[in-house]
Design a protein around this motif. Structure first.
Motif, short mmCIF file in Angstrom:
data_model
loop_
_atom_site.label_atom_id
_atom_site.label_comp_id
_atom_site.label_asym_id
_atom_site.label_seq_id
_atom_site.Cartn_x
_atom_site.Cartn_y
_atom_site.Cartn_z
N LYS A 19 0.55 -0.86 0.08
CA LYS A 19 -0.44 -0.20 -0.19
C LYS A 19 0.46 1.32 -0.07
O LYS A 19 2.04 1.08 1.14
CB LYS A 19 -0.61 -0.02 1.65
N GLY A 221 -7.68 8.18 6.51
CA GLY A 221 -6.86 7.81 6.01
C GLY A 221 -6.69 5.98 5.51
O GLY A 221 -6.05 5.46 6.16
N ASP A 224 -4.60 2.19 4.39
CA ASP A 224 -4.19 1.29 4.93
C ASP A 224 -4.51 -0.40 5.49
O ASP A 224 -4.78 -1.03 5.12
CB ASP A 224 -3.39 1.95 6.66
N LYS A 279 -0.92 8.14 13.35
CA LYS A 279 -1.70 8.71 12.40
C LYS A 279 -0.29 7.35 11.00
O LYS A 279 -1.45 7.43 9.96
CB LYS A 279 -1.61 9.89 11.66
#
Ligand code: ADP
Ligand code: ASP
Ligand code: MG
Length: 477
Positions: A19, A221, A224, A279
């Motif tokens: 990723k 986000g 992931d 993060k």
């Protein structure tokens, strides 16, 4: 270089899901670098790629939609130009003429979708969560098209795949959860042909679709998470998350420049770190790979030969005490006090019952049964809902305002020390307390996780950075 590690099966080519985050695909040069990394590893492993939108694009899309829904046209028209320009620039720079002929119309069609959606939002003066998901994840569709075309332009067979065809989710727009069984079988089926032909799938991160086929997103986000969902679905040997730092560090390097890389951490430590604001990985990232015990690596796409951090079911480093410090900068401490007629168990059950009705996570909880008080910290984004739920549950008590009170302390930060082996290491809380005291930092509340994996301190937001630095220094991380 793909290192031989014990987790990679010998004989057949290992399967690695890679990723790449927003900074790693931020411009033409970065995308070229991604293609080099993928093509290099594809010689020794079967690679499946998941990409985020180009850095800043998701923020730009969300802001455009919001402004459009308030009736403005100027702003989203500018965003339209910028969106087209950034992607077109990469296509001009890196694609062969034949690939440009294929990809430019596809990019233009996404820009067209952007325009239609924003124009609709500004007409009806509204953007629903459902429409927002389709719009906010357009960046992933565009970056996947580009990365696949760059790979093909360099001679590696690749094809962009929209994750709406792979990840089936519930209807919770903006923060959807995958339905794993069907996601797994859809993913295997859809990618089977490509894999057999040796074509590298380049999958859009962040997005999925509900049963009606309407686009959903997995939360900010969330690429992931897309990476590990794909890893688990395909029984990958490893998942590699390429980002802009060398790995998981002992603290956020933006707060503590001297923070150090952690070569290995456990699943539980990673979950705890991400839950409390680190993060570098999305909080749900580890969940899909837990059962299959698939290792997850965090690596720096700017320094592809640096090993990074390996996240494994249980870390074998035996490091005692505190391993990392993390923090949530914008939190609120909510205190509910019950008067004599409201017993403590009843108070606590009403408080947590109302949080559970709203499915609202707490960052820390403290209580005083003698005084009949429960305090808990919540994320800034959840405060409005917390107040609403509590006011509903305590409607009658608040009406007789001598029965209960609800107070909110804002501008609070939660600083958390994390380490699997803190368990059984005495004196950690005392040392942290002492060091904060010596630096004049007032601790508003303290809580230790019952698993002894973490200790949390609530401090004033203005003192957060200093508190993180002080604890980092105290434990010589
Ligand atoms: P990506 O776009 O690749 O997903 P993110 O910006 O989401 O990257 O996450 C990487 C960032 O996370 C780093 O640049 C760093 O500033 C931040 N970060 C916060 N806490 C940590 C930590 N403990 N270790 C490493 N990075 C951290
Ligand atoms: N592009 C999405 C975001 O900015 C998802 C991600 O980058 O992981 O939130
Ligand atoms: Mg990220």
């Amino acid at each position: 270089m793909l290192k031989e590690t014990s987790t990679l099966s010998k004989g057949k080519k290992p399967l690695v899901v890679m990723k790449f985050g927003g900074t790693s695909v931020g411009n033409g040069e970065r995308m070229q670098n991604v293609a080099e990394i993928v093509a290099d590893h594809a010689q020794r492993a079967e690679v499946v790629v998941v990409v985020s939108a180009m850095g800043g694009v998701t923020d730009m899309l969300i802001r455009a939609a919001t402004e459009a829904s308030q009736g403005g046209r100027e702003h989203w028209k500018n965003v339209r130009r910028e969106l087209a320009r950034r992607h077109r620039e990469v296509a001009d720079q890196l694609l062969t003429a034949a690939e440009q002929a294929v990809v430019l119309p596809r990019l233009a069609s996404q820009v067209g979708n952007f325009e239609n959606l924003c124009s609709g939002f500004s007409l009806v003066r509204e953007v629903t969560p459902r429409a927002m998901d389709t719009l906010s994840s357009l960046g992933e569709v565009m970056s996947a098209q580009l990365v696949a075309a760059i790979l093909r332009s360099r001679g590696s067979p690749a094809e962009a795949v929209d994750a709406t065809e792979l990840i089936l989710t519930d209807d919770n727009f903006g923060n959807a959860s995958p339905l794993f069984e069907e996601t797994n079988s859809r993913t295997r089926q859809r990618l089977q042909g490509l894999r057999r032909r040796g074509v590298i799938p380049v999958i859009t991160g962040f997005r999925g679709a509900n049963r009606e086929g309407v686009c959903t997103t997995l939360g900010r986000g969330g690429s992931d998470y897309s990476g590990t969902i794909m890893g688990a679905a395909l029984d990958a040997d490893e998942v590699w998350i390429w980002t802009d730092v060398d790995g998981v560090m002992t603290a956020d390097p933006r707060l503590v420049p001297e923070a150090r890389i952690l070569p290995e951490i456990s699943y539980r430590e990673a979950i705890e770190l991400s839950f409390f604001g680190a993060k570098v990985i999305h909080p749900k990232t580890i969940q899909p790979v837990m059962k299959k015990k698939i290792p997850v690596w965090i690596k720096n796409s700017f320094k592809p030969t640096t090993p990074g951090t390996r996240i494994v079911p249980s870390a074998a480093d035996g490091q005692r005490g505190v391993k990392a410090i993390t923090s949530v900068s914008k939190a609120h401490l909510v205190t509910v006090s019950g008067k004599d007629t409201l017993s403590f168990p009843r108070l606590a059950s009403k408080v947590f019952g109302s949080l559970s009705l709203g499915d609202i996570p707490t960052l820390m909880v403290t209580q005083s049964s003698a005084e009949n008080i429960v305090s808990f910290a919540v994320h800034d984004a959840d405060l409005r809902r917390v107040k609403m739920q509590l006011e509903k549950s305590f409607e009658l008590e608040l009406l007789h305002d001598n029965l209960a009170s609800i107070e909110v302390m804002s501008q609070v930060a939660i600083v958390v020390a994390i380490g699997e082996n803190m368990k059984g290491t005495p004196g950690i809380a005392g040392r942290a307390f002492g060091s904060l005291g010596r630096h004049g930092i007032n601790i508003i509340a303290i809580a230790q996780g019952s698993s002894e994996l973490s200790i949390s301190f609530a401090v004033r937001s203005s003192e957060m950075k200093e508190a993180v630095k002080v604890i980092h220094e105290e434990f010589k991380l």
